[in-house]
Write an enzyme that holds these catalytic residues in place. Structure first.
Site, PDB file in Angstrom:
ATOM      1  N   CYS A  90       0.815  -0.870  -0.017  1.00 20.92           N
ATOM      2  CA  CYS A  90       0.001  -0.273   0.388  1.00 20.92           C
ATOM      3  C   CYS A  90       1.096   0.736   0.282  1.00 20.92           C
ATOM      4  O   CYS A  90       1.648   1.261   1.023  1.00 20.92           O
ATOM      5  CB  CYS A  90      -0.615   0.172   0.922  1.00 20.92           C
ATOM      6  N   CYS A 253      -2.838   7.707  -4.465  1.00 19.18           N
ATOM      7  CA  CYS A 253      -2.521   6.473  -3.697  1.00 19.18           C
ATOM      8  C   CYS A 253      -1.399   6.014  -5.022  1.00 19.18           C
ATOM      9  O   CYS A 253      -1.065   5.974  -6.218  1.00 19.18           O
ATOM     10  CB  CYS A 253      -3.698   5.009  -5.309  1.00 19.18           C
ATOM     11  N   THR A 255       0.461   2.972  -5.353  1.00 18.52           N
ATOM     12  CA  THR A 255       0.331   1.277  -6.114  1.00 18.52           C
ATOM     13  C   THR A 255      -0.465   1.712  -7.494  1.00 18.52           C
ATOM     14  O   THR A 255       0.687   1.153  -8.319  1.00 18.52           O
ATOM     15  CB  THR A 255      -0.360   0.422  -5.489  1.00 18.52           C
TER      16      THR A 255
END
EC number: 5.1.1.8
Length: 337
Positions: A90, A253, A255
């Site tokens: 993550c 985000c 990833t």
């Protein structure tokens, strides 16, 4: 009857929550973090649901638990927890975890300004900038990211037939770009994206196979990345990433940004050394970079890949001692459909 106590440090990375479990996490069996992740899911998933779900958490909640590393080249191991399960990796969680762990003295790096994290997805190298007691910026060098499939067709409610690319950046992402039946994330509400995304994910997983060439436990598509034109003058692109059952990532985000860079690199739109600034649904930014080209060699196929890095910031919001009481009928949490 027992009351289980967890000491947490709460914060957010570019707007998306991170709950770092600094005390109370279970001892896990296994010689790797992927094995420890499997043990956690098998016997202690109630901790995840209790801390992430309502009434102690919410739809966007995600977090992490620190462990001693399982490999000698790492400073600390991290297990990621969120509403949908235990992600192998993550990005926003890493930035928040590192920021709070360093500021709170939970981790002592072997080399100041650098950390190696042992994650279920593999080694994640960290560089961080510290100003006095505060960590101002974290850059993570992620695991190899690659374009897995192009032009997969799927039927979307209201929109109709869509073609998506699927890329891996620590998790598998379906990337929805502008096309005949989809214009830009700006043209749809967050509620619409939240309604469509789990249906797309289910249909894609039913219709196609997603298998990491080297990691057998990573075998399904978990995220939907809706793309759009940037609003911020520094950004190259904008995105809304769906994860869990009802969540849109408030950060750009990590990833997902890695997966997006891998997709663009595979199509010749990014090359080693190029920067890629990604904007979130709320306007926060991650600064990505293609560090170098590589490849992922599996038994059945070899995939061109990149080593991406992501930089961002996080802020601590407070301390939280959370009880999971066996007398509580909602001890293990709940979700509302």
């Amino acid at each position: 009857m027992a009351r289980h106590s967890f000491f947490c440090v709460d914060g957010h990375t570019c707007g998306n929550p991170v709950r770092l479990v600094a005390g109370g996490g279970p001892n896990l069996e296994g010689s790797t973090m992927m094995e420890k992740r499997a043990h956690f899911l098998r016997e202690y998933d109630w901790i995840r649901t209790g801390l992430m779900f309502e009434p102690r958490g919410h739809d966007m909640m995600s977090g992490s638990i620190l462990y001693p590393p399982t490999r000698p080249d790492c400073d600390v191991a991290v297990l990621f927890i969120e509403t949908s399960g235990c992600l192998p990796m993550c990005g926003h969680g890493t930035i928040g975890t590192v920021t709070m762990a360093i500021e709170q003295g939970l981790v002592t790096p072997k080399t100041p300004g650098k950390l190696n994290l042992d994650t279920p997805a593999g080694l994640v190298a960290i560089e961080y900038e510290q100003n006095g007691q505060y960590v101002e910026r974290v850059r993570l060098t992620n695991v190899p990211a690659f374009l897995y499939a192009e032009g997969l067709e799927v039927e979307c409610p209201d929109l109709g037939n869509l073609k998506v690319d699927v890329a891996y950046g620590g998790n598998f992402y379906a990337i929805v770009e502008p096309q005949e039946n989809y214009t830009d994330m700006e043209d749809y509400s967050a509620l619409q994206l939240i309604a469509w995304s789990p249906i797309l994910r289910e249909r894609l997983n039913e219709k196609y196979k997603f298998q990491h060439p080297l990691l057998p436990d990573i075998n399904r598509l978990s995220h939907i990345l809706w793309t759009g034109k940037p609003k911020h003058p520094e950004a190259h692109a904008r995105n809304a990433v769906f994860y869990g059952d009802k969540a849109i990532d408030r950060s750009p985000c990590g990833t997902g940004t890695s997966a997006r860079m891998a997709q663009l690199a595979a199509k010749g739109k990014l090359k080693p050394g190029d920067e890629f600034v990604h904007e979130s649904i709320i306007g926060s930014l991650f600064h990505g970079r293609v560090e170098r080209a590589t490849e992922v060699v599996g038994q059945d196929r070899t995939l061109p890949a990149i080593i991406p890095s992501i930089a961002g910031w996080a802020r601590m919001t407070g301390y939280n001692t959370i009880f999971i009481d066996d007398r509580d009928p909602f001890a293990h949490g709940f979700t509302v459909a």
